[in-house]
Design a protein around this motif. Structure first.
Motif, PDB file in Angstrom:
ATOM      1  N   ILE A 135      -7.660  58.335   6.034  1.00  0.00           N
ATOM      2  CA  ILE A 135      -8.492  59.178   5.166  1.00  0.00           C
ATOM      3  C   ILE A 135      -7.922  60.584   5.089  1.00  0.00           C
ATOM      4  O   ILE A 135      -7.846  61.187   4.017  1.00  0.00           O
ATOM      5  CB  ILE A 135      -9.947  59.202   5.675  1.00  0.00           C
ATOM      6  N   ARG A 136      -7.510  61.131   6.241  1.00  0.00           N
ATOM      7  CA  ARG A 136      -6.973  62.487   6.250  1.00  0.00           C
ATOM      8  C   ARG A 136      -5.670  62.575   5.456  1.00  0.00           C
ATOM      9  O   ARG A 136      -5.390  63.575   4.794  1.00  0.00           O
ATOM     10  CB  ARG A 136      -6.742  62.943   7.686  1.00  0.00           C
ATOM     11  N   SER A 137      -4.869  61.517   5.509  1.00  0.00           N
ATOM     12  CA  SER A 137      -3.595  61.560   4.796  1.00  0.00           C
ATOM     13  C   SER A 137      -3.765  61.448   3.288  1.00  0.00           C
ATOM     14  O   SER A 137      -2.884  61.867   2.527  1.00  0.00           O
ATOM     15  CB  SER A 137      -2.682  60.421   5.285  1.00  0.00           C
ATOM     16  N   VAL A 138      -4.921  60.892   2.835  1.00  0.00           N
ATOM     17  CA  VAL A 138      -5.152  60.745   1.394  1.00  0.00           C
ATOM     18  C   VAL A 138      -5.120  62.099   0.696  1.00  0.00           C
ATOM     19  O   VAL A 138      -4.545  62.246  -0.388  1.00  0.00           O
ATOM     20  CB  VAL A 138      -6.490  60.022   1.132  1.00  0.00           C
ATOM     21  N   PHE A 139      -5.742  63.104   1.315  1.00  0.00           N
ATOM     22  CA  PHE A 139      -5.763  64.436   0.709  1.00  0.00           C
ATOM     23  C   PHE A 139      -4.347  64.948   0.475  1.00  0.00           C
ATOM     24  O   PHE A 139      -4.027  65.454  -0.608  1.00  0.00           O
ATOM     25  CB  PHE A 139      -6.530  65.405   1.610  1.00  0.00           C
ATOM     26  N   TRP A 140      -3.501  64.802   1.478  1.00  0.00           N
ATOM     27  CA  TRP A 140      -2.140  65.323   1.360  1.00  0.00           C
ATOM     28  C   TRP A 140      -1.314  64.496   0.387  1.00  0.00           C
ATOM     29  O   TRP A 140      -0.449  65.023  -0.314  1.00  0.00           O
ATOM     30  CB  TRP A 140      -1.480  65.344   2.739  1.00  0.00           C
ATOM     31  N   ARG A 141      -1.586  63.195   0.320  1.00  0.00           N
ATOM     32  CA  ARG A 141      -0.870  62.358  -0.652  1.00  0.00           C
ATOM     33  C   ARG A 141      -1.224  62.764  -2.077  1.00  0.00           C
ATOM     34  O   ARG A 141      -0.348  62.851  -2.948  1.00  0.00           O
ATOM     35  CB  ARG A 141      -1.220  60.881  -0.426  1.00  0.00           C
ATOM     36  N   TYR A 404       8.070  61.507   9.207  1.00  0.00           N
ATOM     37  CA  TYR A 404       7.437  61.492   7.887  1.00  0.00           C
ATOM     38  C   TYR A 404       6.986  60.099   7.470  1.00  0.00           C
ATOM     39  O   TYR A 404       5.853  59.900   7.038  1.00  0.00           O
ATOM     40  CB  TYR A 404       8.402  62.040   6.841  1.00  0.00           C
ATOM     41  N   LEU A 405       7.845  59.109   7.595  1.00  0.00           N
ATOM     42  CA  LEU A 405       7.490  57.776   7.110  1.00  0.00           C
ATOM     43  C   LEU A 405       6.324  57.193   7.893  1.00  0.00           C
ATOM     44  O   LEU A 405       5.475  56.495   7.343  1.00  0.00           O
ATOM     45  CB  LEU A 405       8.691  56.835   7.194  1.00  0.00           C
ATOM     46  N   ARG A 406       6.246  57.496   9.196  1.00  0.00           N
ATOM     47  CA  ARG A 406       5.136  56.999   9.976  1.00  0.00           C
ATOM     48  C   ARG A 406       3.839  57.671   9.573  1.00  0.00           C
ATOM     49  O   ARG A 406       2.781  57.066   9.486  1.00  0.00           O
ATOM     50  CB  ARG A 406       5.405  57.234  11.456  1.00  0.00           C
ATOM     51  N   TRP A 407       3.920  58.964   9.296  1.00  0.00           N
ATOM     52  CA  TRP A 407       2.723  59.719   8.901  1.00  0.00           C
ATOM     53  C   TRP A 407       2.255  59.359   7.499  1.00  0.00           C
ATOM     54  O   TRP A 407       1.090  59.205   7.233  1.00  0.00           O
ATOM     55  CB  TRP A 407       3.038  61.216   8.993  1.00  0.00           C
ATOM     56  N   MET A 408       3.234  59.211   6.580  1.00  0.00           N
ATOM     57  CA  MET A 408       2.886  59.011   5.183  1.00  0.00           C
ATOM     58  C   MET A 408       2.511  57.579   4.878  1.00  0.00           C
ATOM     59  O   MET A 408       1.608  57.301   4.108  1.00  0.00           O
ATOM     60  CB  MET A 408       4.054  59.450   4.306  1.00  0.00           C
ATOM     61  N   HIS A 409       3.210  56.637   5.492  1.00  0.00           N
ATOM     62  CA  HIS A 409       2.882  55.245   5.194  1.00  0.00           C
ATOM     63  C   HIS A 409       3.357  54.378   6.340  1.00  0.00           C
ATOM     64  O   HIS A 409       4.406  53.779   6.290  1.00  0.00           O
ATOM     65  CB  HIS A 409       3.545  54.783   3.893  1.00  0.00           C
ATOM     66  N   ARG A 410       2.538  54.293   7.381  1.00  0.00           N
ATOM     67  CA  ARG A 410       2.917  53.542   8.553  1.00  0.00           C
ATOM     68  C   ARG A 410       2.502  52.080   8.379  1.00  0.00           C
ATOM     69  O   ARG A 410       1.533  51.751   7.715  1.00  0.00           O
ATOM     70  CB  ARG A 410       2.255  54.112   9.800  1.00  0.00           C
ATOM     71  N   LYS A 411       3.263  51.176   9.010  1.00  0.00           N
ATOM     72  CA  LYS A 411       2.908  49.767   8.962  1.00  0.00           C
ATOM     73  C   LYS A 411       1.666  49.513   9.805  1.00  0.00           C
ATOM     74  O   LYS A 411       1.416  50.187  10.785  1.00  0.00           O
ATOM     75  CB  LYS A 411       4.045  48.904   9.516  1.00  0.00           C
ATOM     76  N   SER A 412       0.881  48.519   9.378  1.00  0.00           N
ATOM     77  CA  SER A 412      -0.320  48.175  10.132  1.00  0.00           C
ATOM     78  C   SER A 412       0.061  47.468  11.422  1.00  0.00           C
ATOM     79  O   SER A 412       1.089  46.806  11.498  1.00  0.00           O
ATOM     80  CB  SER A 412      -1.228  47.276   9.279  1.00  0.00           C
ATOM     81  N   ASP A 413      -0.773  47.643  12.431  1.00  0.00           N
ATOM     82  CA  ASP A 413      -0.514  46.998  13.722  1.00  0.00           C
ATOM     83  C   ASP A 413      -0.762  45.497  13.629  1.00  0.00           C
ATOM     84  O   ASP A 413      -1.586  45.067  12.872  1.00  0.00           O
ATOM     85  CB  ASP A 413      -1.420  47.586  14.808  1.00  0.00           C
TER      86      ASP A 413
END
Length: 413
Positions: A135-141, A404-413
């Motif tokens: 949710i927090r990353s949505v704002f920055w995206r 960056y890639l982990r923060w912006m679009h990390r793979k699901s566990d």
């Protein structure tokens, strides 16, 4: 389903850029088969495909922003643009309030989808950690990808550009604003690359729509609001019959495009965009009542994994703004001349919503639920953790910089 159907129409139109003599129906069917298989294999199949497609989109936006900045400053293209195009007649807000309202329906069609976070929470290994992060990353995206890209396009391209004014085909990516920025920078070959990126983006949007709708149908079946056979899941955890039902209805909606691609595509965009805004009005109202009920029933907000900022102003503002947009975005269909077809195309989602909503309330005799009577525990994460049905993870550490890639679009566990 409407969103998936509109993406299928767009797939056929986009591929016709390369193969104009072949009907777009073939490519739309191929796109549907690909999306269906990605969703039918397993949740991991959907997640992996979205990871790579989203990574490609992220890379493209990075390149676009760099090229756009170089073009605005005159490093490429040989012409310093700066803020010059914001001083032409009508800029920077073409047609003023009416223009903004007309653009809102297309913007809503593009922006909607962030609510999928709530749909995917049930398939997250650690919802307390993953959902707040997402949710927090949505704002920055949104700030980085959408707002920054729109800013660059607005700076580089004049609002009275002939290519924009004469655009008559959705498939004509050669006059897409993104492509025009590359052309302005002297990269005329960008049309084919951007066409491919647009195609991947459409597949990604359709893939997500198919996933979200399938899970919604499954939940409705679990609650007794849809046929029981939608509950059946495969060994991979996929609600197969809900997926089949969604795919069939999406195909039926797509088949309407045989009446005329461009008109039907815009009709589907209007229907999907307005439905999304109605949907978000409901989300805002639910959030407003949830927070009030949570406090009224004596719960502590500190126990929530995520607390939305600016409450209660946020949901109230969202409801008011979306209501104004919903009512006003069809203004151009009434004034200065009434256009019956455009009016129906713009507002069709409203009567459909009212028919289903009021029909359910009438048949089930449902009543307005008081704050103290709202069920805040059944099926929630807290109840599942308390009953030992899900693993309890330690609290997440405060936010810190990640790769960056982990923060912006990390793979699901």
């Amino acid at each position: 389903m409407v969103t998936v159907g509109s993406e299928l129409v767009a797939c056929g139109l986009i591929v016709q850029f390369w193969l104009p003599n072949l009907t777009g129906i073939i490519w739309s069917i191929i796109a549907l088969v690909v999306m269906f298989l990605l969703n039918a294999i397993s949740v991991k199949g959907y997640g992996e495909s979205e990871f790579w497609m989203s990574s490609l989109k992220v890379l493209t936006v990075f390149v676009f922003l760099i090229v756009g900045i170089l073009t605005v400053t005159g490093v490429t293209g040989g012409d310093y643009i700066g803020g010059r195009n914001w001083h032409v007649e009508g800029a920077p807000f073409k047609d003023h309030v009416v223009g903004i309202l007309k653009a809102c329906i297309v913007a809503a069609f593009s922006f909607q989808g962030t609510e999928i976070i709530g749909v995917t929470v049930g398939e997250s290994a650690n919802p307390r950690r993953d959902v707040p992060r997402a949710i927090r990353s949505v704002f920055w995206r949104i700030l980085f990808f959408y707002i920054s890209s729109i800013l660059i396009i607005g700076l580089v391209i004049r609002n009275d550009n002939e290519n924009l004014a004469n655009a008559s085909s959705v498939s004509d990516v050669a006059i897409s604003p993104f492509t025009m920025v590359f052309q302005k920078a002297g990269a005329g070959w960008a049309a084919h690359i951007m066409n491919a990126i647009v195609l991947v983006t459409i597949l990604s949007a359709g893939n997500s729509g198919l996933y979200a709708c399938t899970r919604v149908m499954w939940v409705l079946a679990k609650e007794g609001k849809a046929p029981r056979w939608f509950r059946k899941v495969t060994k991979g955890g996929v609600p197969f019959w809900a997926l089949v039902f969604t795919a069939l209805w999406s195909t039926m909606i797509f088949c309407i495009s045989l009446a005329g691609n461009q008109k039907v595509y815009m009709f589907l965009i209007n229907l999907s965009g307005l439905s999304g805004m109605v949907f978000w009005v409901g989300i805002a109202l639910c959030h407003w009542r949830f927070r009030r009920a949570y406090i009224a029933q004596g719960y502590d907000l500190a126990d929530l994994p995520y607390k939305a900022a600016f409450f209660p102003f946020g949901p109230i503002y969202a409801c008011v703004l979306l209501t104004i947009i919903i009512i006003g975005q069809g203004y151009s269909t009434i004034w200065p001349k009434f256009d019956a077809l455009s009016f129906v195309s713009t507002y069709l989602a409203l009567p459909l919503f009212l028919i289903f909503w009021l029909g359910w309330k009438y048949t089930k005799k449902t009543q307005w639920v008081k704050l103290m009577d709202i069920d805040l525990t059944t099926g929630t994460l807290m109840e599942l953790e308390r009953n030992g049905e899900v693993e309890i993870f330690p609290p997440d550490t405060p936010w810190s910089w990640r790769k960056y890639l982990r923060w912006m679009h990390r793979k699901s566990d």
